[in-house]
Structures are given as structure tokens and as C-alpha cells.
Design an enzyme around this catalytic site. Structure first.
Site, PDB file in Angstrom:
ATOM      1  N   ASP A 196      -4.861 -22.902  15.041  1.00  0.00           N
ATOM      2  CA  ASP A 196      -3.592 -22.418  14.496  1.00  0.00           C
ATOM      3  C   ASP A 196      -2.620 -23.572  14.204  1.00  0.00           C
ATOM      4  O   ASP A 196      -1.821 -23.486  13.282  1.00  0.00           O
ATOM      5  CB  ASP A 196      -2.947 -21.441  15.503  1.00  0.00           C
ATOM      6  CG  ASP A 196      -1.718 -20.752  14.938  1.00  0.00           C
ATOM      7  OD1 ASP A 196      -1.809 -20.213  13.811  1.00  0.00           O
ATOM      8  OD2 ASP A 196      -0.660 -20.755  15.605  1.00  0.00           O
ATOM      9  N   GLU A 241       6.264 -24.745  21.413  1.00  0.00           N
ATOM     10  CA  GLU A 241       7.034 -23.517  21.162  1.00  0.00           C
ATOM     11  C   GLU A 241       7.333 -22.858  22.502  1.00  0.00           C
ATOM     12  O   GLU A 241       6.475 -22.862  23.393  1.00  0.00           O
ATOM     13  CB  GLU A 241       6.216 -22.548  20.313  1.00  0.00           C
ATOM     14  CG  GLU A 241       5.852 -23.081  18.940  1.00  0.00           C
ATOM     15  CD  GLU A 241       4.904 -22.131  18.224  1.00  0.00           C
ATOM     16  OE1 GLU A 241       5.358 -21.419  17.328  1.00  0.00           O
ATOM     17  OE2 GLU A 241       3.719 -22.090  18.584  1.00  0.00           O
ATOM     18  N   ARG A 292       0.818  -1.219   0.000  1.00  0.00           N
ATOM     19  CA  ARG A 292       0.000   0.000   0.000  1.00  0.00           C
ATOM     20  C   ARG A 292       0.849   1.266   0.000  1.00  0.00           C
ATOM     21  O   ARG A 292       0.419   2.312  -0.407  1.00  0.00           O
ATOM     22  CB  ARG A 292      -0.859   0.037   1.270  1.00  0.00           C
ATOM     23  CG  ARG A 292      -2.168  -0.618   1.117  1.00  0.00           C
ATOM     24  CD  ARG A 292      -3.020  -0.349   2.320  1.00  0.00           C
ATOM     25  NE  ARG A 292      -2.517  -1.041   3.517  1.00  0.00           N
ATOM     26  CZ  ARG A 292      -3.242  -1.256   4.602  1.00  0.00           C
ATOM     27  NH1 ARG A 292      -4.485  -0.834   4.634  1.00  0.00           N
ATOM     28  NH2 ARG A 292      -2.753  -1.878   5.650  1.00  0.00           N
ATOM     29  N   LYS A 326       2.084 -22.962  23.309  1.00  0.00           N
ATOM     30  CA  LYS A 326       3.014 -21.826  23.315  1.00  0.00           C
ATOM     31  C   LYS A 326       3.564 -21.656  24.722  1.00  0.00           C
ATOM     32  O   LYS A 326       2.972 -22.127  25.683  1.00  0.00           O
ATOM     33  CB  LYS A 326       2.299 -20.556  22.877  1.00  0.00           C
ATOM     34  CG  LYS A 326       1.959 -20.573  21.395  1.00  0.00           C
ATOM     35  CD  LYS A 326       1.751 -19.191  20.850  1.00  0.00           C
ATOM     36  CE  LYS A 326       1.504 -19.224  19.356  1.00  0.00           C
ATOM     37  NZ  LYS A 326       2.717 -19.452  18.556  1.00  0.00           N
ATOM     38  N   LYS A 369       9.103 -29.138   5.001  1.00  0.00           N
ATOM     39  CA  LYS A 369      10.317 -29.532   5.725  1.00  0.00           C
ATOM     40  C   LYS A 369      10.827 -30.863   5.184  1.00  0.00           C
ATOM     41  O   LYS A 369      10.047 -31.804   5.000  1.00  0.00           O
ATOM     42  CB  LYS A 369      10.016 -29.681   7.225  1.00  0.00           C
ATOM     43  CG  LYS A 369       9.733 -28.367   7.933  1.00  0.00           C
ATOM     44  CD  LYS A 369       9.324 -28.645   9.375  1.00  0.00           C
ATOM     45  CE  LYS A 369       8.933 -27.372  10.083  1.00  0.00           C
ATOM     46  NZ  LYS A 369      10.054 -26.513  10.429  1.00  0.00           N
ATOM     47  N   HIS A 423      -1.357 -28.146  10.819  1.00  0.00           N
ATOM     48  CA  HIS A 423      -0.010 -28.739  10.832  1.00  0.00           C
ATOM     49  C   HIS A 423       0.011 -30.154  11.426  1.00  0.00           C
ATOM     50  O   HIS A 423       0.547 -31.085  10.831  1.00  0.00           O
ATOM     51  CB  HIS A 423       0.960 -27.867  11.636  1.00  0.00           C
ATOM     52  CG  HIS A 423       1.075 -26.463  11.126  1.00  0.00           C
ATOM     53  ND1 HIS A 423       1.168 -26.166   9.778  1.00  0.00           N
ATOM     54  CD2 HIS A 423       1.118 -25.280  11.762  1.00  0.00           C
ATOM     55  CE1 HIS A 423       1.259 -24.858   9.638  1.00  0.00           C
ATOM     56  NE2 HIS A 423       1.228 -24.293  10.823  1.00  0.00           N
TER      57      HIS A 423
HETATM   58  P1  NAP Z   1       1.036  -8.681   8.275  1.00  0.00           P
HETATM   59  O1  NAP Z   1       2.413  -8.446   8.770  1.00  0.00           O
HETATM   60  O2  NAP Z   1      -0.094  -8.009   8.952  1.00  0.00           O
HETATM   61  O3  NAP Z   1       1.019  -8.372   6.732  1.00  0.00           O
HETATM   62  C1  NAP Z   1      -0.154  -8.273   6.009  1.00  0.00           C
HETATM   63  C2  NAP Z   1       0.084  -7.406   4.821  1.00  0.00           C
HETATM   64  O4  NAP Z   1      -1.153  -7.134   4.190  1.00  0.00           O
HETATM   65  C3  NAP Z   1       0.722  -6.079   5.163  1.00  0.00           C
HETATM   66  O5  NAP Z   1       1.831  -5.896   4.337  1.00  0.00           O
HETATM   67  C4  NAP Z   1      -0.361  -5.074   4.855  1.00  0.00           C
HETATM   68  O6  NAP Z   1       0.126  -3.897   4.296  1.00  0.00           O
HETATM   69  C5  NAP Z   1      -1.145  -5.779   3.796  1.00  0.00           C
HETATM   70  N1  NAP Z   1      -2.491  -5.220   3.741  1.00  0.00           N
HETATM   71  C6  NAP Z   1      -3.426  -5.188   4.706  1.00  0.00           C
HETATM   72  N2  NAP Z   1      -4.520  -4.557   4.254  1.00  0.00           N
HETATM   73  C7  NAP Z   1      -4.252  -4.166   2.994  1.00  0.00           C
HETATM   74  C8  NAP Z   1      -4.990  -3.463   1.988  1.00  0.00           C
HETATM   75  N3  NAP Z   1      -6.240  -3.047   2.193  1.00  0.00           N
HETATM   76  N4  NAP Z   1      -4.408  -3.250   0.814  1.00  0.00           N
HETATM   77  C9  NAP Z   1      -3.156  -3.648   0.572  1.00  0.00           C
HETATM   78  N5  NAP Z   1      -2.389  -4.325   1.465  1.00  0.00           N
HETATM   79  C10 NAP Z   1      -2.959  -4.569   2.662  1.00  0.00           C
HETATM   80  O7  NAP Z   1       0.670 -10.217   8.295  1.00  0.00           O
HETATM   81  P2  NAP Z   1       1.685 -11.444   8.162  1.00  0.00           P
HETATM   82  O8  NAP Z   1       2.128 -11.821   9.517  1.00  0.00           O
HETATM   83  O9  NAP Z   1       2.706 -11.160   7.138  1.00  0.00           O
HETATM   84  O10 NAP Z   1       0.706 -12.598   7.678  1.00  0.00           O
HETATM   85  C11 NAP Z   1       0.195 -12.657   6.366  1.00  0.00           C
HETATM   86  C12 NAP Z   1      -0.642 -13.932   6.235  1.00  0.00           C
HETATM   87  O11 NAP Z   1       0.190 -15.054   6.456  1.00  0.00           O
HETATM   88  C13 NAP Z   1      -1.752 -14.020   7.279  1.00  0.00           C
HETATM   89  O12 NAP Z   1      -2.853 -14.703   6.729  1.00  0.00           O
HETATM   90  C14 NAP Z   1      -1.130 -14.866   8.379  1.00  0.00           C
HETATM   91  O13 NAP Z   1      -2.089 -15.546   9.142  1.00  0.00           O
HETATM   92  C15 NAP Z   1      -0.303 -15.819   7.539  1.00  0.00           C
HETATM   93  N6  NAP Z   1       0.838 -16.389   8.262  1.00  0.00           N
HETATM   94  C16 NAP Z   1       1.743 -15.579   8.848  1.00  0.00           C
HETATM   95  C17 NAP Z   1       2.824 -16.142   9.518  1.00  0.00           C
HETATM   96  C18 NAP Z   1       3.876 -15.275  10.161  1.00  0.00           C
HETATM   97  O14 NAP Z   1       4.795 -15.845  10.774  1.00  0.00           O
HETATM   98  N7  NAP Z   1       3.818 -13.971  10.074  1.00  0.00           N
HETATM   99  C19 NAP Z   1       2.958 -17.523   9.586  1.00  0.00           C
HETATM  100  C20 NAP Z   1       2.017 -18.332   8.950  1.00  0.00           C
HETATM  101  C21 NAP Z   1       0.957 -17.746   8.283  1.00  0.00           C
HETATM  102  P3  NAP Z   1       0.658  -2.706   5.202  1.00  0.00           P
HETATM  103  O15 NAP Z   1       2.061  -3.094   5.506  1.00  0.00           O
HETATM  104  O16 NAP Z   1       0.510  -1.540   4.321  1.00  0.00           O
HETATM  105  O17 NAP Z   1      -0.217  -2.658   6.433  1.00  0.00           O
END
Ligand code: NAP
Length: 487
Positions: free
Chosen positions: A234, A215, A48, A338, A181, A239
């Protein structure tokens, strides 16, 4: 040098999010540097925040330095990698903002297109719809969906129905990074390429199976997400269920994606649906309270964010039964939590005791054979066997020894799960991704438990951070005369 893969454009939606920087970019960096990404392929980040390509590259560099394993960042390699990086500014709520992406992709209409949705699932439908409106979906397009795919069967259906309006099932790659993995894939190699496991892999010879994903970290910055999901949604529903499937499935007739997935879904459909009485006896849910990890005090789950009320479980343990010929009477004990004492993920296959001991004095000391598959922190496989202690003692003295089944790594960098999975998407190989019917079968089984928990049919227990979970988790398995593997 690796075989160079075919040309593709990879678009990462949510490309400046936590997952993208911590896991996806490092994976692509390694693939590119190891020759697995065609030099002409493009990695297009959708964000964004308005920024130039140059500023985006600078940011990726900073994040790679932060998240790559020690010593892996190399300026020269990054200069090569950054040629592949592009950024487009997209707000998912604004269909017009896809114009820049459309122009960029339009330069190479024939390429394979990989759309990686690293966003909350609420956006999956609208992103796919915009891609479709802008005619950016071709038969060579694929879409990768991050977990969670819903928080129950109904919500997962809503998400899948939306995505399926625009992509065929064969174009959808639902990721479960545990399947990427190496050691997890090795379960199939062990089971289906070694004759001697074949006759032993059943209820006649296996006493029980344990799957633990523990974890030591808490929910860190992800409280908002986690509190809506909890350990069951989760970890267990996806998993741990996938790991259970790999241990329990029948040999597929080939390694073709659908052959493997057909066998996994059969296991999921054979899971014994729990009755209300089963749920009370065979499931445990708990939340951590304050405690200490590595000698340092840590707050409880709710205290950490100053919230008074939350009924979200940070620990779940279950006894799962599979209703089929192979596994009748063999319990699968699952647990995940956790803020546990250590970070430890493993699968333990415990074989039955020998039918009769000829070692009169040692008989009581004969330990059961175990196959221990460790997934983290280190990946390893051990087969525990009894052996004679060398020496001249009058009695035959025995001890349990460990046969390490690890293949030495002939490469300086061990590929991560996300590298493996990205490469499979590039190669259009969906074997390690979940098919719609798998996701639905897993939710159908989990929903019954989650509904009972929501109605408080099972009390929420508490455990101190830095321990092995609540006493009820230990009792769950002790009641059956067994104990959790702890070495
Ligand atoms: P995050 O850090 O909140 O990232 C989400 C992204 O979506 C951000 O870059 C955000 O942009 C963007 N976004 C939100 N609203 C938007 C909009 N209206 N238009 C354009 N972009 C938008 O989340 P995350 O941790 O990376 O996780 C992403 C997905 O992966 C989720 O479904 C999560 O459950 C899954 N996941 C994450 C992990 C992990 O370790 N993080 C592990 C397994 C699965 P901005 O930066 O501009 O806010």
C-alpha cells in the site's frame, strides 16, 4: 485568474465512491473556481445508483460541504460549478449501460476525454473494453488509473496488459498522489536548480537517507482492501519508492516526462535485490495491537474488526541499498506504519560529519547537517546547520539552527496533490505519473521481499497502537549506529 485550460470531458468511474467524494470532487471544485477548468468542460460521474442530475448535484453539494477545507464551500461558487456536473448510470458488468455515456460524449466528439478510473483495479479492463466497444476512445482520450496496480508483478501485468489493449502507453496516467505534492516536486527544484547541492549529493557527502510515512489513523473503513495489501504494497512499493527515486535519481536532461521517468526507472533497476539473508536482517514487518492515541484507547488491528487471523503487516521498515556509483554504501531507511504515535511524513537527508573539528570543547557537540523535507502534516523544508551562539564567552559555543526554505504562499488556497495531478492530465503532461516500466521495476524488487514474508522467513512483530512501531524497527537502524530522526 488562471489561464483557462482547453475543453475536456472528465468521466469519473466509481464517481460516488469514497475517493471521488473526498478528493476528486473537491479538487475539481477548486480548479473550476480558480479558472483552471474551462467553463464548458463537463464532469461526468458514472454511478450504479439511478438518479437525476439534480439529485446528483445535491449529493455533490453535501459531500463538498463535508470534505472541503473549512470555509472553502461557497454557495455562489457551487452554483457556477454545478453547471459542469452530469451523471450517467453505469454498471460495469453491463455493457449496454454505457449507452447514456455514449450519447453524452457523442455531443462533442472532438473534445479531450479524461477517463478517471476511481474503482477497484478488477474493473479497469472491463471499463476500457466497454469504452472501446462503444467507440468512446479517441486519440485525444486519456485514462487515469488509481492505485493499487496489482498486488505483485504478475497481477500488475495482467491489469496493464488489459488496459494497453485499448489505450496507448502515452494515454495512460498511473497516479501516485504523493508526486502531486508541491514539496515533493520541490525536491527536483532544490536538487537541480541550486549549485551547492550538486557536489554534495552523493556517497562522499551523504551518510544516509530516511523516508518515513507514519499515520496515526488505522485502516478505518478500508479493512477489506487493506488486509489484502498491507504496508509494503500500500505504501512502500509505490509512494516511498517514488520518493526514493526523486532523491536518488541522476539529473534528467530536461523536464520532459520521459527524461524524468527514464532517470527514475534507472534508480529502481539499481536497487539491490535482497537475498534471503538480507531480508531477515534488513526488513521488519509488524502489526499493531491495542494501545492509545491522543489519550484515547484504540483496538488492535484484528480486534477492530473482530478477526482472529491476519498476517497483514501494518508497519514495514527496510534498509534499502542502491547499487550505483553515486549511492554505493549509502543506506536508504524506509518505514511506514498505521496507528503510529503521530502523523508524520518526511524525508531526511543526513550528511556526513565534518572530517575534523577545530572546536576542541564543542567537537563532540557538532551535529551533522540535515536536509529535512516534511510532507505532512505540514509541508516544509529545513536545512540544519551549525552556528555560533552569539555572546562573549571565552569558548566558541555552537548550536544547530534551522534554515527554513519555504516559499510564502501568495494564494488563499494551497492547491492539493489531486488538483495538480488533474491539471496535468488535462494538459496531457504525464511527468508526475508512473510509466509501465517503473511500476514493473518496483514490483520486481518488492516481490522478493513479499514472497519471503509470505513464507514467514521474517517473524511478524507487534507494536502498541500510538507508538513509533516495534523495537525491531528501531534496532534496524540502531544496528548501523544511526537513529530515526525525531523532532
Ligand atoms: P469505493 O468507495 O468502494 O468506491 C468504488 C466505487 O466503485 C463505488 O462508487 C462503487 O459504486 C463503484 N462500483 C463498484 N462496483 C461497480 C459496478 N459493478 N458498476 C459500477 N460501479 C461500481 O472505493 P474508493 O475508496 O473510492 O477507492 C476507489 C479506488 O481508489 C480503489 O482502487 C482504491 O484502492 C483507490 N484509492 C482510494 C483511496 C481512498 O482514500 N479512498 C486512496 C487511494 C487510492 P457503488 O457506490 O454503487 O457501490
Amino acid at each position: 485568474m488562471a489561464e483557462v485550460e482547453s475543453l475536456c470531458d472528465i468521466v469519473i468511474f466509481g464517481g460516488h465512491g469514497d475517493l471521488a467524494f473526498r478528493k476528486l470532487m473537491p479538487a475539481l471544485y477548486h480548479l473550476s473556481n480558480n479558472g483552471y477548468l474551462n467553463k464548458e468542460s463537463r464532469i461526468i460521474t458514472a454511478t450504479r445508483v439511478s438518479m437525476s442530475n439534480e439529485a446528483h448535484c445535491d449529493l455533490v453539494k453535501v459531500k463538498l460541504e463535508e470534505f472541503l477545507e473549512e470555509g472553502a464551500f461557497d454557495e455562489e461558487k457551487f452554483n457556477y460549478f454545478k453547471e459542469q456536473l452530469h451523471v450517467v448510470i453505469i454498471d460495469f458488468g453491463d455493457n449496454q449501460s454505457y449507452k447514456g455515456l455514449s450519447t453524452l460524449l457523442g455531443n462533442y466528439p472532438q473534445r479531450d476525454r479524461i477517463n478517471y478510473l476511481s474503482t477497484a483495479p478488477d474493473f479497469f479492463g472491463s471499463i476500457c473494453q466497454s469504452l472501446s466497444k462503444w467507440e468512446l476512445i479517441s486519440p485525444k482520450s486519456r485514462v487515469v488509473l488509481e492505485k493499487p496496480i496489482g498486488r505483485d508483478l504478475d497481477s500488475s501485468r495482467v491489469i496493464n496488459v488489459e488496459v494497453l489493449k485499448y489505450f496507448e502507453e502515452s494515454q495512460i496516467y498511473r497516479i501516485d498522489h504523493y508526486l502531486g505534492k508541491d514539496t515533493v516536486q520541490n525536491i527536483m527544484a532544490l536538487r537541480f536548480s541550486n549549485r551547492f547541492f550538486m557536489p554534495l549529493w552523493d556517497a562522499n557527502n551523504i551518510d544516509h537517507v530516511q523516508i518515513t510515512v507514519a499515520e496515526s489513523v488505522g485502516v478505518e473503513g478500508r479493512w477489506g482492501y487493506y488486509d489484502d495489501y498491507g504496508a509494503m504494497r500500500d505504501m512502500i512499493q509505490n509512494h516511498l519508492m517514488q520518493l526514493l527515486c526523486l532523491v536518488a535519481m541522476e539529473p534528467p536532461c530536461s523536464l520532459e516526462a520521459d527524461s524524468v521517468r527514464d532517470e527514475k526507472v534507472k534508480v529502481l533497476r539499481s536497487l539491490k535485490m535482497m537475498t534471503p539473508a538480507d531480508i531477515q536482517q534488513k526488513t521488519v514487518r509488524a502489526q499493531y495491537s491495542q494501545g492509545s492515541i491522543d489519550g484515547k484507547p484504540v483496538p488492535g488491528y484484528r480486534e477492530g474488526v473482530g478477526v482472529e487471523e491476519s498476517t497483514t503487516e501494518t508497519f514495514a521498515a527496510l534498509r534499502v541499498d542502491i547499487n550505483n556509483w553515486r549511492w554505493n554504501g549509502v543506506p536508504f531507511y524506509l518505514r511506514s506504519g498505521k496507528r503510529m504515535r503521530t502523523r508524520n511524513s518526511e524525508i531526511v537527508i543526513q550528511f556526513k560529519t565534518i572530517p575534523h573539528s577545530i572546536f576542541a570543547n564543542e567537537g563532540r557537540c557538532i551535529s551533522e547537517n540535515k536536509l529535512v523535507i516534511s510532507l505532512q502534516p505540514k509541508e516544509s523544508i529545513q536545512l540544519k546547520l551549525m552556528n555560533k551562539i552569539p555572546g562573549l564567552s571565552e569558548e566558541m559555543r555552537l548550536q544547530q539552527v534551522e534554515l527554513e526554505l519555504n516559499t510564502p504562499l501568495n494564494m488563499s488556497h494551497k492547491p492539493t496533490a489531486y488538483e495538480r495531478l488533474f491539471l496535468d492530465v488535462i494538459r496531457a503532461n504525464p511527468t508526475l505519473f508512473m510509466r509501465l516500466d517503473e511500476v514493473e521495476a518496483a514490483w520486481k524488487w518488492a516481490d522478493v521481499i513479499l514472497d519471503a514474508w509470505a513464507e514467514n522467513q521474517v517473524p511478524m512483530k507487534s507494536y502498541s497502537a500510538g507508538t513509533d512501531g516495534p523495537t525491531a524497527g528501531i534496532q534496524l537502524i540502531a544496528r548501523d549506529g544511526r537513529s530515526w530522526h525525531d523532532e
